[in-house]
Design an enzyme around this catalytic site. Structure first.
Site, PDB file in Angstrom:
ATOM      1  N   ASP A 102      43.184  43.859  34.332  1.00  0.00           N
ATOM      2  CA  ASP A 102      42.925  43.579  35.735  1.00  0.00           C
ATOM      3  C   ASP A 102      41.552  42.940  35.903  1.00  0.00           C
ATOM      4  O   ASP A 102      40.551  43.466  35.399  1.00  0.00           O
ATOM      5  CB  ASP A 102      42.979  44.921  36.490  1.00  0.00           C
ATOM      6  N   GLU A 160      44.470  38.933  33.703  1.00  0.00           N
ATOM      7  CA  GLU A 160      44.784  38.675  35.110  1.00  0.00           C
ATOM      8  C   GLU A 160      43.536  38.156  35.789  1.00  0.00           C
ATOM      9  O   GLU A 160      42.817  38.889  36.443  1.00  0.00           O
ATOM     10  CB  GLU A 160      45.281  39.963  35.802  1.00  0.00           C
TER      11      GLU A 160
END
Lengths: 664, 664
Positions: free
Chosen positions: B382, B411
């Protein structure tokens, strides 16, 4: 893997330009030019960064720095000027700028009407830290600012202090560089004198300078030719080798193997009983004569360039003194030059794979130093691509360390990557494929590659429409008009160019045979007696072109070259300009030596600093004709039987009614 | 400057590809793939050269070598296969090949009818030198050949021996590498498992897997969903964070700050009294449950991927245990995340500039190792772009040293150079801008950059039409047809792709508000109870697309992607193929979700291995329809209300009269 030491450094620096092959080779500039450096510089997250370009003369240990500006897409740009000959180094440095981040956040919060009292305390902390790095009155000022930010009073006073540009400037002077990223390479700039960028060469065989046929010219005869050459506007005078010429296997007229007693041989067949690379061919004069010639040339604004042709005839003293520098065949003869099935028995190449290569290298460097001692600072290097790249890098690097003003021109007509390699490793200028680029498509593609890609960082093209080895088919078939067109192309496409004369200005276009690029009765194998006073000589035309070059700074560099669209493939149009557009030159050449051609030129006006809505004047510096142009599309027509080219200077000032005495 | 040691080395090696940033970063391959290496390799003069690519596993000290072939323009190519996970190294080696030079010269001289008696002796010398390097029977053979060449007898015998291919091959086995140029960099290849190159991801919130509304799903509930997901053909099942969720500043439904007692909070708000990054949210189950889930998933061909979101809520144990890992404000509170004027008070970012960064790094690595211990080998990371690049390079490098099979998906929806940097430094796969590339021009430009430039050497794109954060305007406005088109594009443009379900297959397209890309009633802030049995679900369509991917190796890599011209900007056409063209897929997608569109496709037939003169069949693997095409220009028509895409397999075999029983 990352070394543990720099784990907190968060800024990345990459994609640095200019940088040749990961910093393996230097870029080139001339005195006073700028080095514009760009790089991708970024960090994780949202923090602001600051970065500088660091630069120093190679001899200095202390970096100077210049801030870089943000462009777009994580790209930054900075620049510095090179003001001394020799080498400079440059690299980049970047860091997280906590004060800048803080200020940006503060301004956004203020915009959003948020409470910033804690932010002001954070800012005060940052300023106080800077106080430790600051000196003198700046330290005092910063201390005051920090105190103001801590002030308990609410109100605009604190915020004005915090957001003032003055505080930003002060803080920028004392950045926190504790966690600084240094770019991991130091890049090198070689700084040459301006002549490396802008020169007009004239090649001449000194032995053909005697007044009257049948005599072997001398250096003194050459001196008598200086005013003729200088009047044409050249500033470099290049001589083929001036050394003793071998007897063994000497070539006769038109490169035949039958040789008469009066045949002088090729100047590139170096070495005889009279000496080798450090000696002068006796019929030209002696070393003292040569030194005087160098001095006299200077008085005419001419600089003498000599030829470095590192090869020997069988008669060269090296063959006896240093047999180990040559390759020996099993039959105990020296291996002559060959490119099977062709044999060149008059030439012994030096064997750079010899065990004694260090002594060979040292001697060849001595040759260069010898001629430097005689006053020479420009060398045209014959066939450098047949000697090892390592050798040249060592030789040129070593010479330029002590004599940074020396210019080496690489005569390598070979495959592109080999030519580029020689330029990368140190050659100051390079011959090009210009002679064989004759159509619009060829010229556009080739000079875009040379002058609009990173090739230009290391490869300085020298454009020659002819040489003693190259009489192109275009010149053969096109006649006088072709000579004029090719001269204009060479002299305006290239800031560096040259011709081999007087063959060129006299439009000598007789090939040895059909399909050959060799001159008939080539001067390489015989003494010529040129009639330089012929009325149809191009000498005045050349003089005018060279004067235009001297008077227009736009033509004194290559980087601004831009081709413009024109709806006739026989016409080529391009421009060069100074950075501020105070001098803009537009050239149109008719590449068809036979027919009048016309077409519509399309200029990118804003790039040339031309107002779209106003008429402008194109002043043809060749014919002195003036044309009124308007907008980006204008008509040209060129009759090659008159002059196949126009060299326009763009003039913005057009007389209008406002200039009229009675106008208001 | 050149070091004196290599003065006799005459070969230059440069322009090596692939090579990322001068060798600073590795290239990526998967098991069994080839590494094709090219370089400019040349020397001075006319000598022939030979060169090899050297390669070895990082753990080995001995190089293997493979000869390189000459292409053109001084360019050479060689290759090797990577057959083990982990790192390989490669570099290049080249040398003057005196025997090859000699043989080429000999052949030319023989052609020209020249005397070669001395040349034969030279050859004999070269062969004799090779004898010293040769072993066993080869040495004996070479000795014999040398003797033959020395034989006094004139005649064809000697020449046949000298020019025989057998002698060349023998000599090539024992080259004289005394003066060899080694490329001065060792380049690295990271070899991943095939799933790094070819994977289909399905993202699901485990807590929404309970049967029936109002219940918090458990890992066991997830297991019940496996057959549904596996039937759609996915092979990676990715969970948002499964850790305890904080209470402080917890966000309510639709990301509001008012939160009810039943609001579960965002899974990305990690850390509570129940634990942190090494703990499981109690309502999902415990570690034992998780391990069983991982095992059960495997039985369905699914691999579990978990989320690495290195951030904390104010309730995370780290805040108390390691206050030094956070940034403290002057008011003695921890600095929460902010992007002024936005504040995220539920999130405390880790402070990577802490003095204790080494302990912080070590702990985060422990987190990864902890989940590896639980059986996880795929991590979706993330927001990696908000943590330092150095940290990721160290972390991923360290993990992959021991676990080369681990896959990290970045990401990072941020600026292109930042995304590329993360890929360079080690991320196995990367999210892309695919979601926002919807027109033909955008798709063509972007995927040409990703798959046809050197970006592909390090950046493996993963294409997601939606995520819990991204419900694009295209999906919002285009409805079911848009979902189908985007699925086909993601699954066929990208060998790696994923969807966030069941929102995707159920075509959830309600935004939080007009102009927003957030889902209405986003699953990030509440437990959903999806009706996966809805008759208009895309589950079968997705299953078919994934089956086509599995059955067609052309779709299992990205490098063969080629866009084809089509005379309608609403239609896009591209192909992928295996290297031998045994599997060729042509995809046509109607980008207009509203209207039927038709056009003429132009294929480059020879690149696809299609005979220009024969008809061929296009078999639509989605509809099973078959079309007869001929030549490079053919008609397509797509009605988005039926299926907005065709995935053709090119079939060369068309039945003709020759297949007819009675035909001869």
């Amino acid at each position: 893997m990352i070394s543990i030491g720099n784990g907190r450094n968060r800024v990345i620096i990459e994609g640095v330009e200019p940088e040749i092959d990961g910093g393996r080779f230097p870029i080139k500039r001339t005195l006073g030019e700028q080095v514009v450096v760009e790089a991708d510089i970024f960090t994780d997250g949202h923090d602001a960064i600051s970065c500088v370009v660091l630069y120093r003369k190679n001899s200095e240990s202390q970096w100077s720095e210049h801030p870089m500006d943000f462009l777009a897409n994580d790209r930054w740009r900075g620049e510095f000027a090179v003001t001394e000959l020799g080498q400079y180094r440059y690299t980049l440095q970047a860091w997280i700028d906590h004060f800048k981040s803080w200020r940006q956040g503060l301004l956004k919060k203020l915009d959003a009407g948020q409470d910033v009292s804690v932010d002001l305390l954070t800012g005060a902390d940052l300023i106080e830290e800077a106080t430790q790095r600051a000196v003198g009155s700046d330290a005092k000022k910063l201390k005051e600012r920090a105190l103001s930010l801590r002030s308990a009073e609410e109100g605009s006073g604190r915020i004005q202090v915090a957001t003032a540009g003055e505080l930003s400037e002060l803080m920028a002077k004392y950045p926190d560089k504790e966690l600084t990223t240094m770019y991991d390479r130091e890049l090198v700039v070689v700084v040459d004198r301006p002549k490396a960028r802008f020169s007009a060469w004239y090649e001449i065989f000194p032995r053909s300078c005697a007044p009257g046929a049948g005599r072997h010219g001398t250096f003194q005869d050459c001196e008598a030719r200086f005013s003729y050459i200088a009047a044409m506007g050249f500033d470099v005078l290049y001589f083929p080798p001036i050394h003793p010429i071998g007897q063994t296997h000497r070539r006769g007229k038109n490169n035949t193997s039958t040789v008469g007693p009066d045949d002088p041989g090729s100047p590139w067949a170096i070495g005889s009983a009279d000496g080798g690379h450090k000696d002068v061919h006796p019929q030209l004069g002696n070393l003292k004569d040569f030194r005087r010639l160098v001095t006299k040339a200077k008085e005419h604004g001419l600089e003498i360039a000599i030829d470095l042709a590192f090869q020997c005839t069988p008669d060269h003293p090296y063959v006896k003194e240093h047999p180990e520098w040559f390759r020996w065949r099993p039959d105990r003869t020296v291996q002559y030059a060959e490119n099977p099935p062709k044999k060149y028995e008059d030439i012994y190449p030096l064997n750079f794979e010899t065990e004694k290569w260090q002594e060979l290298w040292a001697e060849l460097k001595e040759v260069v130093l010898f001629w430097i001692d005689q006053g020479v600072r420009i060398f045209r290097v014959d066939n450098p691509h047949t000697k090892p790249f390592n050798f040249w890098e060592w030789l040129i690097g070593g010479i330029k360390k002590d004599y940074p003003e020396v210019i080496f021109l690489a005569e390598a007509f070979t495959r592109p990557k080999v030519m580029y390699q020689l330029a990368k490793l140190g050659f100051t200028q390079s011959y090009t494929y210009f002679a064989w680029r004759n159509t619009k498509g060829e010229l556009t593609q080739y000079f875009t590659e040379l002058m609009q890609t990173n090739v230009r960082e290391y490869f300085r093209p020298s454009l020659w429409p002819n040489t003693p080895d190259i009489l192109t088919e275009y010149l053969q078939m096109g006649g006088r008009s072709a000579f004029m067109a090719r001269l204009v192309l060479a002299a305006t496409l290239g800031a560096n160019y040259g011709i081999y004369g007087p063959a060129f200005e006299l439009c000598d276009r007789r090939p040895k045979e059909f399909g050959s690029e060799e001159y008939l009765d080539s001067e390489k194998y015989e003494i010529k007696n040129w009639d330089i006073t012929k009325p149809d000589s191009l000498r005045d035309f050349i003089a005018r072109v060279n004067r235009i070059r001297r008077e227009n700074p736009a033509l004194q560099g290559d980087w601004s070259l831009c081709f413009h669209s024109i709806d006739n493939d026989q016409l080529i149009c391009y421009s060069k300009r100074t950075e501020d557009c105070s001098n803009v030159i537009v050239v149109v050449v008719n590449l068809d030596p036979h027919h009048t051609q016309a077409g519509w030129v399309e200029l990118g006006l804003s790039d040339l600093g031309i107002n779209h809505e106003m008429p402008y004047q194109l002043h043809d510096l060749l014919s002195e004709a003036r044309y009124l142009w308007h907008g980006h599309r204008n008509y040209v027509e060129l009759n090659p039987q008159i002059v196949p080219a126009q060299i326009f200077r763009v003039r913005h000032k057009i007389r209008t009614e406002r200039d009229f005495d009675y106008f208001m």
